[in-house]
Structures are given as C-alpha cells and as structure tokens.
Design a protein around this motif. Structure first.
Motif, PDB file in Angstrom:
ATOM      1  N   UNK A  78       0.842  -1.193   0.000  1.00  0.00           N
ATOM      2  CA  UNK A  78       0.000   0.000   0.000  1.00  0.00           C
ATOM      3  C   UNK A  78       0.880   1.247   0.000  1.00  0.00           C
ATOM      4  N   UNK A  79       0.340   2.346  -0.498  1.00  0.00           N
ATOM      5  CA  UNK A  79       1.080   3.609  -0.517  1.00  0.00           C
ATOM      6  C   UNK A  79       0.889   4.347   0.808  1.00  0.00           C
ATOM      7  N   UNK A  80       1.962   4.997   1.267  1.00  0.00           N
ATOM      8  CA  UNK A  80       1.944   5.713   2.535  1.00  0.00           C
ATOM      9  C   UNK A  80       2.273   7.180   2.297  1.00  0.00           C
ATOM     10  N   UNK A  81       1.530   8.070   2.935  1.00  0.00           N
ATOM     11  CA  UNK A  81       1.770   9.516   2.832  1.00  0.00           C
ATOM     12  C   UNK A  81       2.957   9.877   3.730  1.00  0.00           C
ATOM     13  N   UNK A  82       4.122  10.046   3.112  1.00  0.00           N
ATOM     14  CA  UNK A  82       5.360  10.275   3.856  1.00  0.00           C
ATOM     15  C   UNK A  82       5.830  11.722   3.703  1.00  0.00           C
ATOM     16  N   UNK A  83       6.600  12.224   4.679  1.00  0.00           N
ATOM     17  CA  UNK A  83       7.076  13.611   4.608  1.00  0.00           C
ATOM     18  C   UNK A  83       7.969  13.844   3.390  1.00  0.00           C
ATOM     19  N   UNK A  84       7.828  15.018   2.810  1.00  0.00           N
ATOM     20  CA  UNK A  84       8.554  15.345   1.590  1.00  0.00           C
ATOM     21  C   UNK A  84      10.045  15.525   1.876  1.00  0.00           C
ATOM     22  N   UNK A  85      10.859  15.112   0.910  1.00  0.00           N
ATOM     23  CA  UNK A  85      12.296  15.355   0.970  1.00  0.00           C
ATOM     24  C   UNK A  85      12.963  14.809   2.205  1.00  0.00           C
ATOM     25  N   UNK A 384      11.571   2.615  -0.670  1.00  0.00           N
ATOM     26  CA  UNK A 384      10.797   1.645  -1.450  1.00  0.00           C
ATOM     27  C   UNK A 384       9.775   2.349  -2.338  1.00  0.00           C
ATOM     28  N   UNK A 385       9.177   3.401  -1.819  1.00  0.00           N
ATOM     29  CA  UNK A 385       8.091   4.080  -2.513  1.00  0.00           C
ATOM     30  C   UNK A 385       8.593   5.102  -3.534  1.00  0.00           C
ATOM     31  N   UNK A 386       9.760   5.702  -3.244  1.00  0.00           N
ATOM     32  CA  UNK A 386      10.316   6.727  -4.131  1.00  0.00           C
ATOM     33  C   UNK A 386      11.782   6.397  -4.429  1.00  0.00           C
ATOM     34  N   UNK A 387      12.031   5.299  -5.131  1.00  0.00           N
ATOM     35  CA  UNK A 387      13.423   4.882  -5.378  1.00  0.00           C
ATOM     36  C   UNK A 387      14.220   5.881  -6.202  1.00  0.00           C
ATOM     37  N   UNK A 388      13.519   6.744  -6.930  1.00  0.00           N
ATOM     38  CA  UNK A 388      14.211   7.721  -7.775  1.00  0.00           C
ATOM     39  C   UNK A 388      14.705   8.928  -6.983  1.00  0.00           C
ATOM     40  N   UNK A 389      14.288   9.075  -5.734  1.00  0.00           N
ATOM     41  CA  UNK A 389      14.649  10.237  -4.926  1.00  0.00           C
ATOM     42  C   UNK A 389      15.780   9.891  -3.955  1.00  0.00           C
ATOM     43  N   UNK A 390      16.561  10.898  -3.529  1.00  0.00           N
ATOM     44  CA  UNK A 390      17.613  10.630  -2.534  1.00  0.00           C
ATOM     45  C   UNK A 390      16.995  10.044  -1.264  1.00  0.00           C
ATOM     46  N   UNK A 391      17.648   9.079  -0.646  1.00  0.00           N
ATOM     47  CA  UNK A 391      17.089   8.474   0.572  1.00  0.00           C
ATOM     48  C   UNK A 391      17.069   9.457   1.733  1.00  0.00           C
TER      49      UNK A 391
END
Length: 399
Positions: A78-85, A384-391
């Motif tokens: 499932x998708x989770x609403x996570x803090x940006x950046x 896992x949800x945003x693999x294209x973004x810096x961890x």
C-alpha cells in the motif's frame, strides 16, 4: 407371534441405524460448518480496510501504532503519505498542508491519493482530504494527560521553551506560569494540552464547557474510533475488528518506550496540578475513555473481549520467543545494529530490541519490521516508494 416379534426387532434395528446415521451426519456437518465459519464471516464482513488515517498524537504509545500501520502497508504493498524530501514530520507543529507529503502534484492536476497516513501532523481536515480517499477510516489515540505530560517533559526537555529553564516537572507544575508563555509559539504545545493541540485545536483556549463540548463533537464526527493507551490491548482488539484485519496484522512489540530509570513518579499534588493545567486534554481523555468502553461492550462484549485480548497476548509471547534476544527491551548502547537503535531525546532513555541470532531469512525480515524504530522504518518505506529520490538521511545513525 414370532413373525410379529421379528418384525418389531427389524424395525428397531432400522430406526437405530437411522438415528446413528443422523448423528454421524450432524457431527460431520458441525465440523464442516465450523471450518467454514471464518470464511463465511469474512465474506459477510467484507474485505480488510486499506485506506486509513491515524492521527499520531505525542507520547501516547502512538509509535507502536505507527509500526503496526507501516507493517500493514508494506505487507500489502500500500502507498503511505510520507514527509517530503529530508523531513521527518508532516509539517508539525504547524497545521498540516497537503504539500508536506512527498508525491503530491503541484501542477494543477488532482493530487495523488494514498492508502495510509500516520506520521506526526497537526490535524487539518480539508488538507488531509486532499491526500486521503473519501472512504478513509480515521482513528487516533489518547493517554491520561498526567502521564502524557510527564513523558513530554522527559522527551522534550531541551526543545519546549517552557521546560528548558526548570529542573523538574514537579517544579514546573508548582508555578507553570513562571515558565510557560502563551506567545512562545507552537513549540510550547508539548507543555500544555498537547493532545488537544494535535487535533488542531487551540491548546491555550479557556476551559469553557460549551467550547469543549463543541470540539469533542468535532472529533466524534470525523474519527471512527479513538483508542486509549492505558487499555492498549483492548484498543487494538477493537481496531482489528473495525478494520477487519488479521491477528498478525496488529500484534506488536512496544516501541519508543523509556527505561524505568527515566520515568518520574509525580507526587499526588503534582498529579492534580497536571490535571488542572491540561484541563482540555483531560476532558478529551475522559470522554473518549468512556466511549471506548461503550464501544467495546457493544461490538464484542466482555467475554469475547477477554478471549481476544488473551489471544493477542499469547501471540505476542510466541513472537517474543521467536524474535527477541532474551525477550527484553535493551538500551541503545546494547543494540549493535544501527537500523534497530532508537532515537534518543531530552532526558528520556529510549529502549529498543536485539534480535536472536541465526534467524531464517523470512523470519528475520518479519522480526526486523516489528522492532524497527520509527525513523528507520519511515526511511525504508520512503526508499521503497520513491526509489528515484535521494534516501532519507538520519543524522544520529552516522558514526
């Protein structure tokens, strides 16, 4: 005469045989129906709820609830609403805005909807509704304000202005207005009516009966249930039924708990002062403590509740024996794996867990998820949800 007796005997044996057959069939049907009952019940109750918003209040056992939700989200993809950046909160202590969530579009298109929302935020319904689907299940948790304030003092001693210049919570409560300034900003919310503040209300408002009733009614209209930390197992059992989840979806290890040495026992007069100082939180807590028990009796009844709490605790003992080294929480310096070391704040001595050696891979992954602290788990889901973004960068894990 003998023919009549013979006929009677034959009839007797036929009737006896029929009775035995009927009993055998009844026994078979009973077992068969018993096996099918859970399936039939699940069919009648519907599918598990997968759109969930948890208002994570502060110092209320909410980190343990968050771990339950993170695990459910990962298990069910499932998708989770996570803090940006690089952020770790959804804008807290400011009122929540949808743009605080990673993945919300900013180009005029309808915003993306998420399944799970559970990171710290200050509740702001119109903005939350931009992120979560219409059929979202809303819930939160409260704790006795006396013990919630004691925990806040320990955890936020260095960050809440009202706590920084006072030696103890007893000293603060003896004359709170010497240290607490209403104009100091939202950082002082940790020092007064913090749960009220988390729900989006004014933590410095007057304790007016009409105002309090109106705000409690606001909570009741939006939130499907409010759990109580002092009755955590009973709360989790009710939550499982309302969400139609499985037992292993809600079984837990207590996270972000403090060692006994960092817990202060307040004097009776300090407890009464805390109740008066946090009167808005007290009204909120008293009301939803009553409604929780009314709901438990209505939904489950005392006997079923006791049985299901016992089942939850038995499963917890099984997983403790399977996962944990020594079965006890550990201080940070005793935990070698940095991914399992809890964040330390203020004067609090936050405990974590060490896993048993030699666990099989699937068991190891399952146990790791159950004991993973909040920040590390959030960083994991983010990658896992945003693999294209810096961890996410967690500074305290760096050597």
């Amino acid at each position: 005469m003998s023919s009549v007796l013979g006929s009677i005997q034959r009839t007797f044996w036929v009737v006896l045989l029929l009775v035995l057959v009927v009993f055998l069939l009844l026994g078979f049907l009973h077992v068969d129906i018993g096996l099918l009952t859970p399936l039939l019940r699940d069919e009648a109750e519907g599918l598990p709820v997968t759109n969930v918003m948890f208002l994570k209040t502060h110092k209320t056992a909410s980190s343990t609830v968050l771990n339950i939700l993170y695990r459910f989200a990962e298990t069910h993809n499932l998708s989770t609403a996570l803090p940006v950046g690089s952020h770790f909160h959804l804008g807290y202590p400011w009122l929540f805005l949808a743009r605080y969530v990673e993945g919300i579009t900013q180009d005029g298109h309808p915003p993306r909807r998420f399944n799970i929302m559970c990171n710290h935020l200050r509740f702001n319904l119109p903005e939350v509704q931009k992120v979560m689907p219409e059929d979202t299940f809303y819930f939160s948790i409260l704790r006795n304000p006396i013990f919630q304030l004691e925990s806040s003092f320990s955890y936020y001693k260095g960050s809440a202005p009202a706590f920084q210049k006072v030696s103890s919570l007893d000293a603060f409560l003896a004359a709170p207005r010497r240290f607490y300034d209403d104009s100091a900003g939202p950082q002082n919310a940790y020092a007064r009516n913090c749960m009220w503040f988390d729900f989006g209300f004014d933590n410095n408002a007057r304790d007016d009966a009409a105002y309090v009733r109106a705000r409690i009614a606001d909570v009741e209209r939006r939130f499907h249930v409010v759990l109580i930390a002092e009755y955590f197992d009973e709360s989790v059992v009710l939550l499982r039924h309302l969400l139609r989840w499985q037992l292993d979806d809600v079984v837990y290890f207590k996270l972000n708990a403090r060692s006994e040495r960092s817990v202060t026992s307040l004097a009776p007069e300090s407890q009464e002062r805390a109740r008066r100082w946090c009167a808005l939180d007290w009204s909120l807590y008293e009301h939803f403590n009553r409604t929780l028990w009314a709901r438990l009796h209505a939904e489950l009844g005392p006997r079923r509740l006791r049985a299901e709490v016992a089942q939850l605790r038995a499963r917890q003992r099984q997983l403790t024996a399977r996962c944990l080294q020594d079965g006890e929480p550990k201080r940070k310096k005793e935990i070698a794996d940095p991914q399992l070391q809890p964040f330390q704040s203020g004067k609090a001595d936050i405990l974590g867990y060490t896993l048993r050696q030699g666990l099989e891979n699937a068991t190891l992954r399952s146990c790791q998820r159950m004991v993973m602290p909040e920040l590390q788990y959030m960083a994991r889901l983010y990658s896992l949800q945003f693999p294209e973004k810096p961890p996410k960068n967690i500074p305290f894990l760096k050597p």
